[in-house]
Scaffold this motif. Structure first.
Motif, PDB file in Angstrom:
ATOM      1  N   GLU A   3      28.399  40.271  41.634  1.00  0.00           N
ATOM      2  CA  GLU A   3      29.592  39.849  40.906  1.00  0.00           C
ATOM      3  C   GLU A   3      30.856  40.094  41.728  1.00  0.00           C
ATOM      4  O   GLU A   3      31.816  39.325  41.626  1.00  0.00           O
ATOM      5  N   LEU A   4      30.850  41.128  42.568  1.00  0.00           N
ATOM      6  CA  LEU A   4      32.015  41.420  43.399  1.00  0.00           C
ATOM      7  C   LEU A   4      32.280  40.289  44.392  1.00  0.00           C
ATOM      8  O   LEU A   4      33.412  39.807  44.515  1.00  0.00           O
ATOM      9  N   ARG A  42      33.989  40.630  34.790  1.00  0.00           N
ATOM     10  CA  ARG A  42      35.378  40.903  34.379  1.00  0.00           C
ATOM     11  C   ARG A  42      35.909  42.182  35.033  1.00  0.00           C
ATOM     12  O   ARG A  42      37.065  42.245  35.446  1.00  0.00           O
ATOM     13  N   TYR A  43      35.073  43.202  35.132  1.00  0.00           N
ATOM     14  CA  TYR A  43      35.494  44.450  35.781  1.00  0.00           C
ATOM     15  C   TYR A  43      35.802  44.209  37.254  1.00  0.00           C
ATOM     16  O   TYR A  43      36.836  44.653  37.766  1.00  0.00           O
ATOM     17  N   CYS A  44      34.913  43.496  37.940  1.00  0.00           N
ATOM     18  CA  CYS A  44      35.126  43.202  39.356  1.00  0.00           C
ATOM     19  C   CYS A  44      36.382  42.364  39.569  1.00  0.00           C
ATOM     20  O   CYS A  44      37.068  42.498  40.584  1.00  0.00           O
ATOM     21  N   TRP A  45      36.693  41.500  38.599  1.00  0.00           N
ATOM     22  CA  TRP A  45      37.887  40.667  38.692  1.00  0.00           C
ATOM     23  C   TRP A  45      39.141  41.532  38.824  1.00  0.00           C
ATOM     24  O   TRP A  45      39.999  41.260  39.653  1.00  0.00           O
ATOM     25  N   THR A  46      39.219  42.596  38.038  1.00  0.00           N
ATOM     26  CA  THR A  46      40.399  43.464  38.106  1.00  0.00           C
ATOM     27  C   THR A  46      40.471  44.194  39.443  1.00  0.00           C
ATOM     28  O   THR A  46      41.560  44.435  39.954  1.00  0.00           O
ATOM     29  N   LEU A  47      39.330  44.542  40.015  1.00  0.00           N
ATOM     30  CA  LEU A  47      39.313  45.220  41.311  1.00  0.00           C
ATOM     31  C   LEU A  47      39.724  44.287  42.444  1.00  0.00           C
ATOM     32  O   LEU A  47      40.527  44.649  43.309  1.00  0.00           O
ATOM     33  N   VAL A  48      39.176  43.083  42.440  1.00  0.00           N
ATOM     34  CA  VAL A  48      39.368  42.144  43.545  1.00  0.00           C
ATOM     35  C   VAL A  48      40.788  41.593  43.597  1.00  0.00           C
ATOM     36  O   VAL A  48      41.329  41.391  44.677  1.00  0.00           O
ATOM     37  N   ALA A  55      47.027  39.414  40.297  1.00  0.00           N
ATOM     38  CA  ALA A  55      47.009  40.698  39.598  1.00  0.00           C
ATOM     39  C   ALA A  55      47.552  40.524  38.185  1.00  0.00           C
ATOM     40  O   ALA A  55      48.557  39.850  37.977  1.00  0.00           O
ATOM     41  N   GLY A  56      46.858  41.091  37.222  1.00  0.00           N
ATOM     42  CA  GLY A  56      47.265  40.993  35.827  1.00  0.00           C
ATOM     43  C   GLY A  56      46.644  39.823  35.089  1.00  0.00           C
ATOM     44  O   GLY A  56      46.733  39.748  33.868  1.00  0.00           O
ATOM     45  N   SER A  57      46.035  38.911  35.810  1.00  0.00           N
ATOM     46  CA  SER A  57      45.374  37.788  35.141  1.00  0.00           C
ATOM     47  C   SER A  57      44.046  38.261  34.556  1.00  0.00           C
ATOM     48  O   SER A  57      43.506  39.283  34.956  1.00  0.00           O
ATOM     49  N   THR A  58      43.547  37.506  33.602  1.00  0.00           N
ATOM     50  CA  THR A  58      42.276  37.854  32.981  1.00  0.00           C
ATOM     51  C   THR A  58      41.234  36.775  33.265  1.00  0.00           C
ATOM     52  O   THR A  58      41.578  35.637  33.571  1.00  0.00           O
ATOM     53  N   LEU A  59      39.999  37.179  33.146  1.00  0.00           N
ATOM     54  CA  LEU A  59      38.871  36.282  33.342  1.00  0.00           C
ATOM     55  C   LEU A  59      38.190  36.102  31.991  1.00  0.00           C
ATOM     56  O   LEU A  59      37.764  37.074  31.374  1.00  0.00           O
TER      57      LEU A  59
END
Length: 112
Positions: A3-4, A42-48, A55-59
């Protein structure tokens, strides 16, 4: 955790299509047969995207259930388990018709 790497690819694609505009939400369709865990994605999205313009966008991940169509009797059914057998005639010659999707469907962008 693939996922990353998937999130890295999504960031690249979304960045090109957003063309400098602020991205609020990225909408995806992910098939149940893709072996992707939406919560991990979704977790990896915040990291990447932490240090990117995203930054700050959501998936937003919409899951697509797996489905097959029997080539013998044309019966179409949702998959409830990993058995690829027609529930109508018992045939094993089935075609996967849903559940393998992985699409970025929509970007919610801030007004210019």
């Amino acid at each position: 955790m693939h996922e990353l790497s998937i999130c890295h690819s999504i960031v690249d694609i979304v960045g090109r299509h957003a063309a400098g505009r602020e991205v609020r939400t990225v909408y995806l369709q992910v098939g149940a047969l893709r072996q992707i865990v939406p919560e991990t994605l979704r977790y990896c999205w915040t990291l990447v995207n932490a240090d990117t313009p995203l930054a700050g966008s959501t998936l937003q991940v919409d899951s697509v259930p797996g489905a097959v169509r029997c080539r013998a009797c044309e019966h179409r059914q949702l998959l409830t388990d990993a058995v690829l057998v027609c529930a109508s005639c018992g045939g094993r010659d089935v075609e996967i018709v849903a559940g393998e999707e992985f699409l970025i469907t929509t970007l919610d962008l801030a007004e210019a």
